[in-house]
Design a protein around this motif. Structure first.
Motif, PDB file in Angstrom:
ATOM      1  N   LYS A 165       0.839  -1.202   0.000  1.00 17.82           N
ATOM      2  CA  LYS A 165       0.000   0.000   0.000  1.00 17.82           C
ATOM      3  C   LYS A 165       0.875   1.252   0.000  1.00 17.82           C
ATOM      4  N   GLN A 183       1.155   3.807  -2.143  1.00 17.05           N
ATOM      5  CA  GLN A 183       0.504   5.085  -2.470  1.00 17.05           C
ATOM      6  C   GLN A 183      -0.288   5.622  -1.280  1.00 17.05           C
ATOM      7  N   ARG A 184      -0.939   4.687  -0.582  1.00 17.87           N
ATOM      8  CA  ARG A 184      -1.715   5.077   0.598  1.00 17.87           C
ATOM      9  C   ARG A 184      -0.783   5.632   1.679  1.00 17.87           C
ATOM     10  N   GLN A 185       0.401   5.027   1.768  1.00 18.43           N
ATOM     11  CA  GLN A 185       1.400   5.468   2.739  1.00 18.43           C
ATOM     12  C   GLN A 185       1.872   6.891   2.429  1.00 18.43           C
ATOM     13  N   ALA A 244      -1.690   3.149   7.748  1.00 12.36           N
ATOM     14  CA  ALA A 244      -1.818   3.068   6.285  1.00 12.36           C
ATOM     15  C   ALA A 244      -1.894   1.614   5.821  1.00 12.36           C
ATOM     16  N   HIS A 245      -1.257   0.709   6.555  1.00 13.40           N
ATOM     17  CA  HIS A 245      -1.191  -0.680   6.120  1.00 13.40           C
ATOM     18  C   HIS A 245      -2.194  -1.600   6.799  1.00 13.40           C
ATOM     19  N   SER A 271      -6.126  -1.985   8.354  1.00 11.04           N
ATOM     20  CA  SER A 271      -7.460  -1.394   8.475  1.00 11.04           C
ATOM     21  C   SER A 271      -8.004  -1.646   9.883  1.00 11.04           C
TER      22      SER A 271
END
Lengths: 202, 229
Positions: B42, B44-46, B112-113, B115
């Motif tokens: 993840k 991009q989310r990071q 970020a990694h 949920s």
């Protein structure tokens, strides 16, 4: 745990979470500057009050911890960005209260009062813990900060630092004890009302 | 390669090690956290999570902290625009800021990694079974709970229940709220039985990735070395 217990855990956790998200976020703004150090213990007292009421309906070991964990996760979710202070704070409070209640299977008055008192008093210890973890701060620095906050709250008349911290601890213990007592009363009254309702519907 | 357990290990490692580490070793910790965070799926989310940290309310206190520490520390061996500062205080302040950044990035990497559902599953993994289900109930009940508490409060206030015997009023408010929750719980239970839903049956578990174990062992060893140095 039974499905019924899990539902109660979810609902009481939601109530505590909702309180943290709404009142918890605004309490620091609402309170006058002198009473600002009380925001943490007030929220802790309200939270543990809800969790202890919930414990009446989840008479299982670990029930209180589960309610607190749901509330802490909701708080974590609500902030937009992860802030570990409130999350860990709720878990510490509820963990200590759970330790007290581990000794009793059925809800009883005195363990409720003791659990509430210990949970709220732990907010004072949390200041030391979080300052050490997040800032690498020495205990003496945190001690003097707490003393300063205590002076703002209690007035400048108290000359000795340990007296201020002792008085603050006492206030927190009484606040938590009151929350425990109220939880005991409310839990019992609500259970009686529900039992009465069930009898009427039969 | 790295799954949720790996990121939990990274966060716990940062939380435990950072208070004990000073000086350039904090920069090493920062590099490790950034490297591992960008190594995950993840990415991009990071990066988006890090971008959210680049805001004035976060950056301003971080920038001012070393100056404040330098201003109130002794000895004053540096003068900047007629303001006497402490060089050692400036250095201490810089290390505090670095420690906060390490913890912020570790926390951001964790969120970020992983949920919220995965966090709930983690709790189930350590023996708190059914927590995922309870969290689902809580999330669904949240708006209704807030509305019902507000309605009860308004009803009590309009009837003057908080004016004279305010303690009794508060007690009544709590009893009414608790009874409402209990009634809602029974309704939810009935709905669940009608659908023959069994939360125990869904017993999901967070999968261990190959890299999780290696990463955890490596971080423990590095943490011990950094603390001992």
């Amino acid at each position: 745990m039974r499905v019924r217990d899990l539902i109660y855990i979810g609902l009481f956790g939601a109530l505590w979470g909702a309180l943290e998200m709404t009142l918890g976020s605004f309490l620091h703004t609402l309170l006058p500057p002198g009473a600002a150090p009380l925001a943490g213990p007030i929220m802790a007292a309200l939270g543990i009050l809800i969790a202890l009421i919930g414990r009446h309906f989840v008479p299982q070991r670990g029930g209180l911890m589960a309610i607190g964990t749901v509330a802490a996760l909701l708080k974590l979710l609500s902030l937009g960005q992860v802030r570990w202070g409130p999350f860990l704070g709720i878990l510490i409070e509820v963990g200590l209260a759970e330790l007290i209640l581990l000794s009793t299977r059925r809800p009883r008055r005195f363990p409720f009062i003791l659990a509430g008192a210990l949970a709220v008093a732990s907010t004072l210890g949390q200041a030391f813990l979080f300052a050490a973890i997040f800032l690498g701060q020495q205990l003496t620095v945190t001690w003097s900060k707490i003393v300063q906050q205590g002076r703002t709250l209690l007035g400048e008349q108290l000359p000795l630092a340990w007296m201020i911290v002792l008085l603050l601890s006492l206030i927190y213990l009484i606040l938590g004890g009151l929350a425990g007592e109220l939880a005991w009363e409310v839990g019992r009254a609500a259970s009686q009302r529900l039992a009465h309702r069930q009898e009427e519907t039969r | 390669l790295i799954g949720p357990y790996g990121y939990v290990a990274l966060f716990v490692w940062a939380l435990v090690t950072a208070p004990w580490v000073e000086g350039p070793w904090l920069i090493l910790m920062l590099v490790i956290i950034v490297g591992i965070s960008l190594f995950g799926a993840k990415r991009q989310r990071q990066v988006a999570a890090w971008q959210r940290l680049l805001r004035l309310p976060v950056l301003l206190p971080l920038a001012l902290l070393p100056l404040l520490v330098a201003l109130f520390s002794a000895p004053k061996d540096l003068v900047v625009a007629t303001i006497a500062l402490s060089l050692s205080g400036l250095q201490v302040g810089a290390w505090i800021v670095l420690r906060v950044i390490v913890l912020l990035l570790a926390g951001s990497s964790f969120s970020a990694h992983i949920s919220v559902t995965q966090i709930a599953l983690l709790f189930e993994g350590i023996g708190l079974r059914g927590l995922g289900f309870a969290l689902g109930v809580a999330l669904n009940a949240l708006p209704l709970t807030v509305r019902s508490v507000q309605d009860t409060w308004q009803a009590l206030r309009l009837r003057g229940g908080l004016r004279r015997a305010w303690w009794r009023g508060i007690r009544l408010f709590l009893v009414a709220t608790t009874v409402q929750i209990a009634l809602r719980a029974e309704e939810t239970l009935q709905a669940i039985y009608l659908r023959a839903f069994d939360p125990e049956r869904r017993g999901q578990r967070l999968p261990w990735q190959r890299g999780d174990l290696f990463l955890s062992i490596g971080l423990i060893m590095l943490g011990v070395i950094l603390i001992l140095l």
